[in-house]
Design a protein around this motif. Structure first.
Motif, PDB file in Angstrom:
ATOM      1  N   PRO A 287      31.169  49.513  56.022  1.00  0.00           N
ATOM      2  CA  PRO A 287      31.995  50.432  55.226  1.00  0.00           C
ATOM      3  C   PRO A 287      33.175  49.754  54.541  1.00  0.00           C
ATOM      4  O   PRO A 287      33.583  50.164  53.451  1.00  0.00           O
ATOM      5  N   LEU A 288      33.718  48.714  55.136  1.00  0.00           N
ATOM      6  CA  LEU A 288      34.834  48.012  54.514  1.00  0.00           C
ATOM      7  C   LEU A 288      34.384  47.205  53.304  1.00  0.00           C
ATOM      8  O   LEU A 288      35.151  46.992  52.364  1.00  0.00           O
ATOM      9  N   VAL A 289      33.140  46.757  53.315  1.00  0.00           N
ATOM     10  CA  VAL A 289      32.585  46.091  52.131  1.00  0.00           C
ATOM     11  C   VAL A 289      32.479  47.092  50.990  1.00  0.00           C
ATOM     12  O   VAL A 289      32.819  46.791  49.839  1.00  0.00           O
ATOM     13  N   ASP A 290      32.020  48.305  51.301  1.00  0.00           N
ATOM     14  CA  ASP A 290      31.932  49.351  50.270  1.00  0.00           C
ATOM     15  C   ASP A 290      33.304  49.608  49.650  1.00  0.00           C
ATOM     16  O   ASP A 290      33.422  49.745  48.423  1.00  0.00           O
ATOM     17  N   PHE A 291      34.329  49.648  50.472  1.00  0.00           N
ATOM     18  CA  PHE A 291      35.683  49.874  49.968  1.00  0.00           C
ATOM     19  C   PHE A 291      36.106  48.717  49.063  1.00  0.00           C
ATOM     20  O   PHE A 291      36.660  48.918  47.976  1.00  0.00           O
ATOM     21  N   ALA A 292      35.864  47.478  49.517  1.00  0.00           N
ATOM     22  CA  ALA A 292      36.279  46.306  48.750  1.00  0.00           C
ATOM     23  C   ALA A 292      35.566  46.243  47.406  1.00  0.00           C
ATOM     24  O   ALA A 292      36.182  45.945  46.376  1.00  0.00           O
ATOM     25  N   VAL A 293      34.273  46.544  47.392  1.00  0.00           N
ATOM     26  CA  VAL A 293      33.518  46.525  46.141  1.00  0.00           C
ATOM     27  C   VAL A 293      34.078  47.558  45.170  1.00  0.00           C
ATOM     28  O   VAL A 293      34.290  47.280  43.980  1.00  0.00           O
ATOM     29  N   SER A 294      34.337  48.756  45.671  1.00  0.00           N
ATOM     30  CA  SER A 294      34.874  49.818  44.820  1.00  0.00           C
ATOM     31  C   SER A 294      36.265  49.474  44.315  1.00  0.00           C
ATOM     32  O   SER A 294      36.574  49.637  43.126  1.00  0.00           O
ATOM     33  N   TRP A 295      37.122  48.959  45.201  1.00  0.00           N
ATOM     34  CA  TRP A 295      38.504  48.662  44.831  1.00  0.00           C
ATOM     35  C   TRP A 295      38.580  47.529  43.816  1.00  0.00           C
ATOM     36  O   TRP A 295      39.283  47.624  42.810  1.00  0.00           O
ATOM     37  N   LEU A 296      37.834  46.454  44.077  1.00  0.00           N
ATOM     38  CA  LEU A 296      37.851  45.332  43.143  1.00  0.00           C
ATOM     39  C   LEU A 296      37.177  45.692  41.822  1.00  0.00           C
ATOM     40  O   LEU A 296      37.623  45.273  40.754  1.00  0.00           O
ATOM     41  N   GLY A 297      36.105  46.486  41.909  1.00  0.00           N
ATOM     42  CA  GLY A 297      35.403  46.886  40.690  1.00  0.00           C
ATOM     43  C   GLY A 297      36.265  47.727  39.769  1.00  0.00           C
ATOM     44  O   GLY A 297      36.124  47.681  38.541  1.00  0.00           O
ATOM     45  N   SER A 298      37.187  48.502  40.343  1.00  0.00           N
ATOM     46  CA  SER A 298      38.057  49.348  39.518  1.00  0.00           C
ATOM     47  C   SER A 298      39.160  48.548  38.834  1.00  0.00           C
ATOM     48  O   SER A 298      39.807  49.052  37.915  1.00  0.00           O
ATOM     49  N   ARG A 299      39.365  47.312  39.282  1.00  0.00           N
ATOM     50  CA  ARG A 299      40.453  46.499  38.735  1.00  0.00           C
ATOM     51  C   ARG A 299      39.974  45.321  37.913  1.00  0.00           C
ATOM     52  O   ARG A 299      40.759  44.689  37.205  1.00  0.00           O
ATOM     53  N   HIS A 300      38.711  45.006  38.002  1.00  0.00           N
ATOM     54  CA  HIS A 300      38.158  43.884  37.246  1.00  0.00           C
ATOM     55  C   HIS A 300      36.933  44.379  36.491  1.00  0.00           C
ATOM     56  O   HIS A 300      35.977  44.855  37.099  1.00  0.00           O
ATOM     57  N   LYS A 301      36.939  44.226  35.191  1.00  0.00           N
ATOM     58  CA  LYS A 301      35.915  44.814  34.339  1.00  0.00           C
ATOM     59  C   LYS A 301      35.070  43.759  33.609  1.00  0.00           C
ATOM     60  O   LYS A 301      34.575  43.983  32.524  1.00  0.00           O
ATOM     61  N   VAL A 302      34.906  42.583  34.227  1.00  0.00           N
ATOM     62  CA  VAL A 302      34.158  41.529  33.558  1.00  0.00           C
ATOM     63  C   VAL A 302      32.699  41.905  33.377  1.00  0.00           C
ATOM     64  O   VAL A 302      32.081  41.666  32.356  1.00  0.00           O
ATOM     65  N   GLY A 303      32.116  42.517  34.384  1.00  0.00           N
ATOM     66  CA  GLY A 303      30.706  42.878  34.292  1.00  0.00           C
ATOM     67  C   GLY A 303      30.329  43.833  35.396  1.00  0.00           C
ATOM     68  O   GLY A 303      31.083  44.087  36.315  1.00  0.00           O
ATOM     69  N   ALA A 304      29.124  44.354  35.294  1.00  0.00           N
ATOM     70  CA  ALA A 304      28.652  45.312  36.300  1.00  0.00           C
ATOM     71  C   ALA A 304      28.116  44.579  37.520  1.00  0.00           C
ATOM     72  O   ALA A 304      27.705  43.425  37.448  1.00  0.00           O
ATOM     73  N   ALA A 305      28.116  45.293  38.628  1.00  0.00           N
ATOM     74  CA  ALA A 305      27.539  44.710  39.846  1.00  0.00           C
ATOM     75  C   ALA A 305      26.057  44.531  39.681  1.00  0.00           C
ATOM     76  O   ALA A 305      25.368  45.319  39.033  1.00  0.00           O
ATOM     77  N   LYS A 306      25.539  43.449  40.282  1.00  0.00           N
ATOM     78  CA  LYS A 306      24.111  43.162  40.230  1.00  0.00           C
ATOM     79  C   LYS A 306      23.547  43.288  41.632  1.00  0.00           C
ATOM     80  O   LYS A 306      23.974  42.570  42.538  1.00  0.00           O
ATOM     81  N   PRO A 307      22.573  44.188  41.843  1.00  0.00           N
ATOM     82  CA  PRO A 307      22.031  44.386  43.186  1.00  0.00           C
ATOM     83  C   PRO A 307      21.168  43.198  43.617  1.00  0.00           C
ATOM     84  O   PRO A 307      20.735  42.423  42.813  1.00  0.00           O
TER      85      PRO A 307
END
Length: 307
Positions: A287-307
């Protein structure tokens, strides 16, 4: 399918490791706080259950058999994982709600990681966060083994790394020069003007794709870089430049690391490089990884996450 943990086998593997490292049953028994006969008996039981002879015994002492030597690395890895599990259990038992292990390249430890840790502590005050410096090449194997939950690395390109990734930062490329270098007088430097220079580069073994990207950039401008030194971090690149050991192509923001005798000049060509990406194992839910991904993704807009 229901499975049970064979705690007897786990204990026997600990015994095997002790004997393998001590190369003596008596010393291994002392290390394990037990007498020698039960240790000898348990090793025999382990050998029978595995159908392998693990040790060669003689009057000269005890040494690993070929089969024992073959399984030793895996047993050592198991022992390390068991120690990490024990640490997590102790932390949870003492009232902490979880552990997050983050590996990061040096540059990310200077900017991205501190703000991420601050956000995590604010939302999860009981979490234990363990940070370690890594090279990019270490990130994906550590995530796959479960040694890390998050890795902040430099991924330049769209390769399939077998992990979920999200680009975070992208920067313009600059050149770090000795203060008395002729090009230091220019406000911006043409990359072709560096053709005759000796370069300090981030080692290819640390990040093959990034090394190849920089050398390809040079070749596209008519020259192959003469690499004098390959080092493990941007800080080391700048240190070598400070010692007059060449020039270095580095992200512009790393100017904050420069001593007084090193200057940074943007390249006249607008060349962008990815300087940080987040990577995590999508098959290991945390769950903490989910938080980190969401938090960092909202602040850095270089590209989309790749599964």
């Amino acid at each position: 399918m229901e499975t049970t943990i064979d705690f007897r086998l786990i204990r026997q593997l600990w015994m095997f490791l002790a004997v393998a490292e001590e190369q003596h049953f008596g010393r291994a028994a002392k290390r394990l706080n037990m007498s020698q006969p039960p240790l000898t008996e348990q090793i025999k039981v382990l050998e029978q259950s595995l159908n392998l002879r693990l040790f060669e015994r003689s009057r000269q002492g005890t040494k690993l058999s070929p089969a024992g030597a073959a399984i030793l690395p895996a047993v050592r890895q198991f022992a390390g994982q068991a120690e990490r599990l024990e640490q997590v259990v102790r932390e949870i038992a003492s009232g902490q709600s979880g552990v997050l292990r983050i590996g990061a390249i040096t540059s990310s430890m200077l900017d991205i990681v501190p703000s991420l840790l601050s956000a995590l502590r604010k939302s999860y005050p009981q979490v234990t966060m363990l940070v370690q410096e890594i090279d990019t090449v270490e990130g994906m194997p550590s995530l796959e083994r479960g040694d890390l939950d998050l890795a902040l690395v430099r991924l330049d390109g769209d390769e399939d790394y077998g992990m979920a990734t999200m680009p975070l930062t992208e920067e313009r490329l600059a050149v770090a020069l000795p203060k008395d270098h002729v090009q230091a007088m220019e406000s911006r430097v043409k990359i072709r003007a560096l053709a005759d220079e000796q370069f300090v580069m981030s080692a290819r073994q640390v990040n093959p794709l990034y090394f190849d990207r920089l050398t390809a950039i040079c070749r596209s401008h008519g020259f192959s870089p003469r690499v004098l030194r390959e080092v493990r971090s941007i800080a080391s690149q700048i240190a070598y430049v400070s010692c007059g050991q060449g020039v270095a192509l580095v992200p512009a923001s790393t100017q904050r690391l420069a001593p007084d005798n090193v200057v940074f000049r943007l390249l006249r060509e607008r060349i962008m490089v990815r300087t940080a990406a987040l990577a995590w194992n999508p098959h290991r839910h945390h769950p903490l990884v989910d938080f980190a991904v969401s938090w960092l993704g909202s602040r850095h807009k270089v590209g989309a996450a790749k599964p």
